[in-house]
Design an enzyme around this catalytic site. Structure first.
Site, mmCIF file in Angstrom:
data_model
loop_
_atom_site.group_PDB
_atom_site.id
_atom_site.type_symbol
_atom_site.label_atom_id
_atom_site.label_comp_id
_atom_site.label_asym_id
_atom_site.label_seq_id
_atom_site.Cartn_x
_atom_site.Cartn_y
_atom_site.Cartn_z
ATOM 1 N N ALA A 580 0.760 -0.959 -0.111
ATOM 2 C CA ALA A 580 0.071 -0.046 0.125
ATOM 3 C C ALA A 580 0.947 1.149 -0.017
ATOM 4 O O ALA A 580 0.827 1.947 1.021
ATOM 5 C CB ALA A 580 -0.878 -0.013 1.165
ATOM 6 N N THR A 582 1.456 4.390 -1.322
ATOM 7 C CA THR A 582 0.804 5.660 -0.688
ATOM 8 C C THR A 582 0.619 5.915 0.810
ATOM 9 O O THR A 582 0.778 7.074 1.119
ATOM 10 C CB THR A 582 -0.100 6.360 -1.694
ATOM 11 O OG1 THR A 582 -1.394 5.603 -1.734
ATOM 12 C CG2 THR A 582 0.326 6.472 -3.403
ATOM 13 N N ASP A 583 0.360 4.727 1.242
ATOM 14 C CA ASP A 583 0.082 4.752 2.758
ATOM 15 C C ASP A 583 1.161 5.308 3.621
ATOM 16 O O ASP A 583 1.217 5.634 4.502
ATOM 17 C CB ASP A 583 -0.448 3.364 3.471
ATOM 18 C CG ASP A 583 -1.830 3.319 3.098
ATOM 19 O OD1 ASP A 583 -2.621 3.985 2.194
ATOM 20 O OD2 ASP A 583 -2.405 2.110 3.684
ATOM 21 N N PHE A 584 2.361 5.287 3.016
ATOM 22 C CA PHE A 584 3.702 5.900 3.617
ATOM 23 C C PHE A 584 4.064 6.949 2.967
ATOM 24 O O PHE A 584 5.359 7.496 3.374
ATOM 25 C CB PHE A 584 4.603 4.521 3.509
ATOM 26 C CG PHE A 584 3.887 3.455 4.021
ATOM 27 C CD1 PHE A 584 3.547 3.229 5.294
ATOM 28 C CD2 PHE A 584 3.622 2.354 2.941
ATOM 29 C CE1 PHE A 584 3.018 2.067 5.623
ATOM 30 C CE2 PHE A 584 2.967 1.320 3.305
ATOM 31 C CZ PHE A 584 2.644 0.937 4.633
ATOM 32 N N PRO A 587 1.059 10.316 4.945
ATOM 33 C CA PRO A 587 1.168 10.598 6.366
ATOM 34 C C PRO A 587 2.296 11.468 6.469
ATOM 35 O O PRO A 587 2.094 12.738 7.454
ATOM 36 C CB PRO A 587 1.574 9.124 7.021
ATOM 37 C CG PRO A 587 0.768 8.233 6.157
ATOM 38 C CD PRO A 587 1.202 8.674 4.765
#
Length: 800
Positions: A580, A582-584, A587
């Protein structure tokens, strides 16, 4: 005209390409960012890609909105001018290798003598000290050292990087967010501090749940890493593994392998087939309860061949559709389908156009704001500066006024006293609120046993035993928080949620747009009672626009942000970044936006609303490829690089270990050429000549490394100054001497899974270090405590 969030903040930016993203983020948020360049200009001005006029689009992108002053820091005059500037600055960003500024007598201690309120952020490959601190490196080798490359690619070939350098971008945005945390702390403590940012550590934070496997299961994630030469693991033998589907004009992801949402996607796709493509689907497929296909396949109710036939039938239907049609289907039916968009697709994307995302500055098209701030919107005040265009700044040498920072207390955590209501789930929102909690904020995580957070249902689980409180994945993303279990269908619980929201300084939420309003928890409603509230809403595509209801996760985000399209081999379909992705990315931008809004609130007393689209944040990591889209098409570049040659991941003698090697300058090439046995003529090749002879060079490197262990190959090359690093698997990260030196992984106890290791922090703060105190909470672990706290507060309010 709206005031910028960081208006009045002055930043001196000494960074090269390793750290320029930090200054760009701060400039976007309204700080005055001054590039302090050498007399002949930053090397980034010569870094490609270039437009048809021969101008560097790298410089145009990462120096957007900044100013320029040219100084020779090695000369007494240049040093004196710089120290005069330091006296006027709030922040200094630098990305020199450790020791360089100390040799110039411009290290943090000396700068702090001149301005004790200064925040200095040092962005380096491995940190300021430790056994690897001085190693030669490039983004490729850093991505190998942080474990990211090892998770990507096809199992029958060496692992592969994203087609644009990522490590420095992660480190840069992290540095910007941490600078803003340090500035917030300065309002309390009255003094500055030094931030030591490690790009390697920043990369480790992109690995999703991979680092949890060694700690709670004792192995690497199945199907990757040291088992990548084996077929990709599936829950049931013979089941089709996840793959990219072809469509008329490219490819699309089909996310059916997540509990709940993935099952609903399969059910929705079969129903779509029934209506739109009845010739493809038969009665047997229509009779299956696809909303529970995972458990039904596992127990044998649905035969594997029936599942495979359904999977392949959907793939056949995708070939009849183009990307636009599949995206419309995903929005309409709420399915985890994401077309793989390239730069051309991005500029035509209906959602981005509706949100006025694309920005023209100086005749160049740029990706727009990474977030929309309601009171202090991001705006691009001008193009990248000409060299020394702002020399007049040197004439203004008024030092920072002391009274502006009358410290109220000392010894506190950076965000001590900040109250946060965390309504978010899964990845992006919880990682933001985790950052606030790790720095001392009081974070209440509102969740529900009626609808479990997806992360509580995904492993790795302690000893492979599933359970809502046994997921290391969840625990890693929710450290230092308190959990309350609320059912929004219960009026009393919903009212309690509103009380928590009214209590908060900051709210983070990741519902589908409109859901918070249904519960009376939207910003407009809450701000009437609490105008100082800072509220962050994060979702895939933003709060407005025709695709605002699109739901998904970071792998869909990578497809829609263009990152999928630049990760893969030229002769194959793209493979995309790990997990995932773009989850990193989102944020880090989100924390920066929240802290910028809090800074604005400190100055003005005014709160605001933040709308963060994970896709729009993710597009920032395409860098100048966006602006270069008319001149340059980067799709499935394999190992090719715009900046390094050779640039690749090479197989060591055991066939299962790999070494990333990347040469970015002529001196490094001369060293490598000697190691490989090339003659003087070949050793004199410049970059373009090396690109011309790339196949010959790759063949020589491949042959050389194939007779050595990964560790021996790495050591030999580093000893000669050639950037190289073994591709590390998650188990090896725990043994990496540099991560051990920085005490990156930290052991915490948990009520149900006991002791386990958790990912630590990217940045070392000299005065207000973040702390991991507790692992993610058991569901509802603090419900009684929180209810009592609010009841006691109500009693005090009545008696007062």
């Amino acid at each position: 005209m709206s005031k910028a969030a960081l208006a009045g903040i002055r930043v001196l930016d000494l960074c090269d390409h390793r750290g320029e993203m930090a200054g760009r983020v701060l400039a976007d948020l309204g700080a005055e960012v001054i590039c302090v360049e050498p007399p002949d200009g930053s090397k980034s001005r010569l870094r490609g890609p270039f437009n048809t006029a021969g101008e560097s689009l790298w410089w145009a992108t990462f120096a957007l909105g900044k100013k320029s002053v040219a100084l020779d820091l090695a000369s007494p005059e240049g040093r004196d001018d710089f120290l005069d500037l330091i006296a006027t600055a709030d922040v200094c960003l630098e990305s020199f290798l450790p020791g360089v500024l100390e040799n110039l007598e411009l290290d943090y201690d000396r700068l702090a003598e001149r301005n004790p309120r200064l925040i200095v952020a040092s962005i380096t490959p491995f940190g300021q000290d430790g056994p690897r601190a001085s190693d030669a490196s490039t983004d490729l080798t850093l991505e190998a050292s942080g474990g990211l490359i090892g998770m990507q690619g096809d199992t029958d070939r060496p692992p592969i990087p994203v087609g644009f350098p990522q490590a420095s971008l992660h480190a840069g945005v992290q540095a910007a967010a941490d600078v803003l945390i340090a500035l917030y702390a300065r309002e309390t403590l009255g003094t500055g501090q030094h931030l030591d940012v490690s790009a390697q550590s920043a990369v480790v934070w992109t690995l999703m749940n991979a680092t949890g496997w060694p700690s709670v299961v004792g192995v690497n994630p199945p199907g990757f890493c040291d088992t990548r030469h084996l077929p990709r693991a599936t829950p049931v033998e013979g089941m089709r593994p996840p793959r990219l589907f072809e469509c008329k004009d490219g490819h699309a992801t089909f996310g059916v392998h997540l509990p709940g949402v993935g099952e609903r996607t399969m059910a929705g796709a079969i129903e779509w087939l029934r209506v739109a493509h009845p010739d493809l689907v038969d009665g047997e497929l229509l009779d299956v309860d696809w909303t529970r296909w995972m458990s039904l396949v596992l127990d044998g109710t649905i035969p594997v061949d029936v599942y495979n036939r359904a999977f392949d039938t959907v793939a056949d239907a995708f070939q009849r559709c183009n990307k636009t049609e599949l995206l419309a289907l995903a929005v309409e039916k709420k399915l985890l389908i994401a077309p793989v968009l390239n730069t051309e697709d991005l500029f035509r994307d209906e959602q981005l156009l509706s949100r006025d995302f694309w920005q023209d500055v100086g005749g160049i098209s740029f990706a727009g704001p990474f977030a929309k701030l309601s009171k202090t919107p991001i705006s691009y005040r001008g193009p990248a500066p000409k060299l020394d265009a702002d020399r007049a700044i040197l004439e203004s040498k008024d030092p920072m006024p002391v009274e502006r920072f009358a410290g109220r207390a000392s010894g506190k955590r950076a965000l001590a006293g900040l109250k946060v209501a965390d309504f978010a789930w899964v990845g992006v929102g919880p990682i933001m609120s985790k950052a606030l909690a790790d720095h001392g904020a009081d974070v209440i995580h509102i969740e529900s046993s009626q609808r479990l957070d997806v992360l509580r249902t995904i492993g790795p689980f302690k000893d492979r035993q599933p359970g809502p409180n046994r997921s290391h994945f969840f625990n890693n993303f929710n450290t230092n928080k308190k959990s309350i279990d609320l059912n929004f269908k219960d009026p009393s619980d919903l009212e309690f949620a509103r009380r928590i929201a009214d209590w908060a300084d900051v709210i983070v939420e990741s519902f589908v747009p409109g859901n918070m309003a249904k519960y009376g928890l939207d910003y407009e409603t809450l701000a009437k009672k609490n105008p100082q509230l800072v509220m962050m809403s994060t979702c895939m595509r933003g709060q407005t626009g025709p695709h605002s209801s699109y739901g998904g996760f970071g792998n869909q985000g990578a497809a829609l942000a263009g990152l999928f399209s630049i990760t893969g081999w030229p002769d194959r379909a793209p493979v995309g970044p790990w997990g995932a992705y773009t989850d990193f990315i989102a944020p880090r931008f989100g924390v920066a936006a929240i802290l910028a809004a809090l800074h604005h609130r400190t100055v003005t007393g005014e709160g605001q609303y933040i709308d963060l689209s994970q896709i729009e944040a993710g597009i920032q990591f395409m860098g100048p490829l966006i602006s270069a889209s008319d001149e340059l098409r980067v799709q499935n570049p394999g190992m090719d690089s715009l900046y390094c040659c050779p640039h690749g991941v090479y197989t060591a003698d055991d066939g299962m270990s790999f070494v990333a090697i990347a040469v970015e300058n002529d001196i490094q090439w001369q060293s490598l050429a000697r190691v490989l046995g090339f003659g003087d003529e070949e050793a004199g090749w410049g970059f373009q000549e090396r690109v011309t002879h790339k196949e010959k060079i790759d063949a020589a490197v491949t042959s050389w490394i194939s007779n050595k262990s990964a560790q021996a190959g790495e050591s030999t090359l580093l000893a000669d100054g050639v950037p190289a690093h073994q591709v590390l698997w998650p188990t090896q990260l725990y043994e990496d001497p540099q991560l051990v030196h920085r005490n990156f992984f930290q052991e915490l106890d948990h009520p149900e899974i006991g002791m386990a290791h958790y990912d630590g922090h990217v940045t070392k703060f000299s005065s207000t270090p973040p702390i991991l105190s507790t692992a993610g909470p058991v569901l509802g672990q603090h419900s009684e405590e929180i209810r009592k706290r609010f009841a006691d507060d109500a009693v005090k309010a009545r008696s007062g």
